[in-house]
Design an enzyme around this catalytic site. Structure first.
Site, PDB file in Angstrom:
ATOM      1  N   ARG A 132       5.694   3.999  28.038  1.00  0.00           N
ATOM      2  CA  ARG A 132       5.528   3.628  26.629  1.00  0.00           C
ATOM      3  C   ARG A 132       4.066   3.773  26.192  1.00  0.00           C
ATOM      4  NH1 ARG A 132       8.336   0.962  22.290  1.00  0.00           N
ATOM      5  NH2 ARG A 132      10.259   0.963  23.521  1.00  0.00           N
ATOM      6  N   ARG A 144       4.456  -8.309  25.036  1.00  0.00           N
ATOM      7  CA  ARG A 144       4.646  -7.857  23.657  1.00  0.00           C
ATOM      8  C   ARG A 144       3.939  -6.518  23.382  1.00  0.00           C
ATOM      9  NH1 ARG A 144       3.742 -12.257  18.859  1.00  0.00           N
ATOM     10  NH2 ARG A 144       5.139 -11.342  17.292  1.00  0.00           N
ATOM     11  N   PHE A 172       4.634  -3.848  25.326  1.00  0.00           N
ATOM     12  CA  PHE A 172       5.156  -3.172  26.513  1.00  0.00           C
ATOM     13  C   PHE A 172       4.406  -1.881  26.834  1.00  0.00           C
ATOM     14  CE2 PHE A 172       8.571  -1.235  29.124  1.00  0.00           C
ATOM     15  CZ  PHE A 172       8.947  -2.329  29.878  1.00  0.00           C
ATOM     16  N   THR A 223      13.258   2.319  26.255  1.00  0.00           N
ATOM     17  CA  THR A 223      13.141   3.688  26.745  1.00  0.00           C
ATOM     18  C   THR A 223      14.084   3.939  27.923  1.00  0.00           C
ATOM     19  OG1 THR A 223      11.213   2.987  28.037  1.00  0.00           O
ATOM     20  CG2 THR A 223      10.799   4.021  25.908  1.00  0.00           C
ATOM     21  N   ALA A 226      11.690  -5.293  23.750  1.00  0.00           N
ATOM     22  CA  ALA A 226      11.579  -4.011  23.043  1.00  0.00           C
ATOM     23  C   ALA A 226      11.823  -4.154  21.549  1.00  0.00           C
ATOM     24  CB  ALA A 226      12.533  -2.977  23.648  1.00  0.00           C
ATOM     25  N   GLU A 232       7.367  -6.716  18.040  1.00  0.00           N
ATOM     26  CA  GLU A 232       6.185  -6.158  18.699  1.00  0.00           C
ATOM     27  C   GLU A 232       5.223  -5.417  17.773  1.00  0.00           C
ATOM     28  OE1 GLU A 232       7.459  -5.012  23.155  1.00  0.00           O
ATOM     29  OE2 GLU A 232       8.777  -4.222  21.621  1.00  0.00           O
TER      30      GLU A 232
END
Length: 835
Positions: free
Chosen positions: A368, A400, A402, A500, A569, A779
């Site tokens: 990510r 938060r 990620f 993801t 996510a 997020e």
């Protein structure tokens, strides 16, 4: 003899509430018992405090409602794990932790521990009947040390005693001998040696080397991006009860109940269905309870099954901070080719994630970071490389964003650096590099939609914040002020929404309607204060035409909705809202079929014209309209043996990603936002303050603007803390020394900017078929905090007449700001002398 329970009187449900009166805060929609609290909150929002925000945009909106547990939170009635009543003989657990970062356990003598007062059981690696590795995705996380020790704080054994104090005292009686070995605490050195927890991954678009060779300018730099402690108010805790069928019931503060169910079952060596995991609420999670809440449940379950007694684990704050992972620190490097206008043509970016000792979720987190190393800008022909370095620290984990924030930092630094190189304002350079027609494809092969929205959002904020007028005033101020320098920055956010890992993009829900018309909904998401349960209740109420007071939500339980994904996510409302809606739609269809066949038979009313609204089933229009109260409809359906329960399911469409080629569409859509931050810096001490912040954030058609505003505000402040004050420190032996609030500084109310203007973007629903065209809000706002860091760099750049942007690693503590200022002064003075 069985008898039929008397049916409740069929109530006529209340109509859904209308929009609050103009100019009332969204929080006004709460129960009468909270009137005092409401007035106090209204006062805070309107700016009664000296530090309160000058403007907080709380639009009147029919869906703006208070958090479903708000009154319980402020009155102390909300039950967390430590509030749960337990039997008098409940056991309490303390952990024996490794004192070294790397070594081999040669002796672990627990004989004296077992004889300590109050001790009931002591367990270690060889007492586990099932799996001993509880790695959430990849192996590498032993529940207890067998021989190899990989970080200070790794669990060697656990003690269960009649009291928590007795358990902690017993731990001290352990005899431990360790063959200590050198520890690696430097991820860059680990990467150079090829010490990785997972293989390196590469994403590439075009000929990046040729783009660099042909560029008018090549800009390059590196940066260190610090980690972050989750610092949830409720620490890691669980309460495990043994059941009569050799199973357990696990009450846990946990973002991923299904994963905990799986791991507990595997550790005990029993089927999954013998383990029930329940989560009513968490006192904060932020990703720290996605995978790292499971070990404590596994340990408590082992003891509960061995002793037949309820077992409680609650980690003291210092232990919690030592044994759990953090946000991954990153080392980033970039080399970008740009033209004379500062537009990126291509180049290469390398990110090195400090993963700690095991994989945990690091593969996806570094992925990510790579996905977001472009943020809102087209990289052109670029290669992005991500390394997953192994170090001897606790295994770093979800937080938060990620990995997204760490990836965005590299390109935001580049935008500032490019601006100084070509002598333009950083905002001008940022806007030139935005995704735009002809440059909409990311380096991983996904087309960015709603690019006009990003442009409009930034332009709106640019105007509403008086960016250019303030820029002129700040430049004039800095020219006359030799010590105190002011800085200004506008930074955007483009954040991809979806897991993801494709298989996690699914959710389930269970809907019950009772014969009095009341509704119960259960879903696979967990509530950690973010308002997910409130939004799901609103979705159900909206579909069934009811007031939200008539919809009750129950604790998340693995025996109600199975095989759930983590609440992470930013997908909680997207996934679970759609699943709840799916259940409602199925139930509505069944009720409409029943009503058409039995209640409106021979009345000539079209089945397709039926709808649920204002607490009624409505059929037809105008003079032919017919209405049946919701409660009457429900009882009629029950008496006619129509099922009043339904399950829902949702799987996100369209998404895919091929890691073999580093290309695909990993995200269903993007959420956008932007923030303007203004700071004042004392360049002789490095001390600074944040004077003003303006935020405009995109949430599509908001499910609940009151909650979404809170998420934007909280996300920004947490992001600002990560950027400025939250510094993790280890000593040379690998021991975490910032292990409590005395040494680790999260932002407080006093750190709020005196002027804090927050607004949600209006009139731009999600272009994708999300729940009611809303967008995720958990997020993305976190990354708005980067504006503060960029503003600090802007203030420091004035020391060189804006000719150079300083390297400013994060967190940008006053010490780092001072060192950056001194380095700039030294270089600038030397250059001026040479001239």
């Amino acid at each position: 003899m069985r008898t039929l329970t008397k049916l409740s009187k069929a109530p006529e449900s209340k109509a859904p509430e209308t929009a609050p009166e103009q100019n009332k805060a969204a929080t006004a929609d709460v129960s009468p018992e909270s009137e005092t609290a409401r007035h106090e909150l209204d006062g805070r929002i309107k700016g009664s405090s000296p530090l309160a925000r000058d403007t907080v945009h709380v639009p009147p909106h029919p869906h703006a409602r208070a958090h479903e547990s708000a009154i319980k939170h402020v009155t102390g009635r909300a039950a967390y794990i430590d509030d749960l009543k337990a039997p008098a003989d409940t056991l309490h657990v303390a952990l024996g932790l490794s004192p070294v970062a790397h070594g081999r356990l040669t002796r672990l003598d627990l004989d004296k521990v077992r004889t300590m007062p109050g001790v009931v059981d002591v367990i270690g690696f060889h007492d586990v009947p099932g799996h001993t590795d509880i790695g959430p995705v990849f192996p590498g996380d032993p529940i207890f040390v067998e021989e190899e020790i990989s970080y200070v704080g790794q669990v060697m054994f656990a003690v269960a005693a009649e009291s928590h104090r007795a358990a902690r005292e017993a731990v001290q009686a352990t005899v431990v001998e360790i063959d200590e070995q050198p520890a690696c605490l430097d991820p860059v050195a680990a990467a150079e040696r090829g010490e990785f927890v997972r293989p390196t991954h590469v994403q590439q678009s075009g000929d990046w080397e040729q783009a660099l060779a042909n560029a008018a300018h090549v800009v390059e730099a590196e940066q260190f991006v610090g980690g972050q402690e989750h610092f949830y108010l409720e620490g890691q805790a669980c309460l495990v009860q043994p059941t009569e069928d050799e199973g357990v019931i696990v009450h846990t503060s946990n973002q991923h109940p299904s994963e905990t169910q799986k791991l507990v079952a595997e550790v005990l060596g029993i089927p999954f269905h013998a383990v029930t995991v329940e989560v009513r609420r968490m006192g904060g999670g932020f990703g720290g309870k996605e995978t790292q809440a499971s070990p404590w449940a596994c340990i408590a379950a082992l003891i509960a099954r061995r002793t037949g007694r309820t077992t409680r684990v609650r980690l003291p704050r210092a232990d919690d901070m030592r044994v759990t992972g953090k946000r991954h620190p990153f080392h980033n490097r970039y080399r970008l080719g740009v033209d004379d206008q500062g537009v990126v043509q291509g180049g290469e970016i390398t990110v090195i994630g400090d993963c700690g000792y095991s994989p945990d979720l690091s593969d996806a987190i570094v992925d990510r970071a790579m996905f977001h190393s472009d943020n809102a800008y087209s990289l052109g022909e670029a290669r992005v490389t991500g390394h997953r370095a192994r170090t001897h620290t606790a295994s770093n984990t979800a937080f938060r964003g990620f990995g997204g924030p760490q990836g965005m930092m590299v390109i935001e630094a580049a935008m500032d650096d490019i601006a100084r190189r070509i002598g333009e304002d950083p905002l001008t350079v940022r806007k030139r590099n935005f995704y735009r027609p002809g440059r909409q494809m990311t380096h991983y092969g996904q087309q960015v939609d709603q690019i006009a929205l990003l442009k409009e959002l930034v332009e709106q904020l640019e105007t509403s914040s008086d960016y250019w007028e303030r820029r002129r005033a700040i430049t004039e101020f800095n020219a006359e002020s030799p010590i105190v320098k002011r800085g200004l920055a506008l930074t955007p956010v483009k954040f991809g929404i979806s897991f993801t890992a494709k298989h996690l993009n699914q959710a389930g829900a269970l809907l019950h309607v009772y014969t009095d018309g009341s509704v119960m909904i259960n879903h696979g998401g967990t509530e950690m204060g973010q308002g997910l349960h409130t939004k799901i209740c609103q979705v159900v109420a909206r579909e069934l035409g009811l007031d939200t007071d008539e919809v009750r939500i129950t604790a998340t339980r693995t025996d109600k909705v199975p095989n759930t994904s983590p609440t992470a996510a930013s997908s909680g409302a997207d996934l679970n809202g759609q699943a709840a809606r799916d259940a409602c739609l199925k139930l509505k269809e069944r009720l409409f079929d029943f009503a058409h066949e039995h209640l409106y038979k021979d009345q000539g009313l079209d089945r397709e014209d039926m709808r649920l609204e204002a607490g009624h089933l409505v059929a037809g229009y105008g003079e032919s309209e017919r209405r049946i109260p919701w409660g009457e409809l429900v009882q009629s359906a029950y008496l006619n043996r129509i099922s009043l329960s339904e399950k829902g399911f949702y799987a996100t469409p369209l998404i895919h990603y091929d890691r073999n080629v580093g290309q695909g569409r990993p995200f269903y859509y993007y959420a956008f936002g932007a923030a303007v931050a203004e700071v004042s810096v004392d360049t002789l001490t490095g001390e600074y303050q944040v004077d003003r912040v303006d935020i405009l954030h995109d949430v599509g058609d908001s499910l609940n603007p009151a909650i979404d505003l809170g998420q934007v505000e909280g996300g920004f402040i947490q992001g600002m803390g990560w950027m400025t004050s939250e510094e993790l420190k280890w000593n040379d032996a690998g021991r975490l020394i910032s292990d409590g609030p005395a040494t680790y500084k999260i932002p407080t109310y006093g750190d709020l900017p005196p002027v804090f203007n927050v607004k949600l973007m209006e009139g731009h629903p999600n272009s994708m078929a999300s729940i009611y065209r809303s967008k995720a809000v958990g997020e993305p706002p976190f990354m708005l905090g980067m504006a503060v860091w960029s503003a600090l760099r802007d203030a420091l750049a004035s020391l060189t007449d804006y000719a150079e942007a300083p390297r400013l690693d994060t967190p940008a503590t006053p010490e780092r700001v001072l060192m950056a200022a001194e380095a700039l002064r030294s270089r600038y003075d030397t250059a001026q002398g040479a001239v």
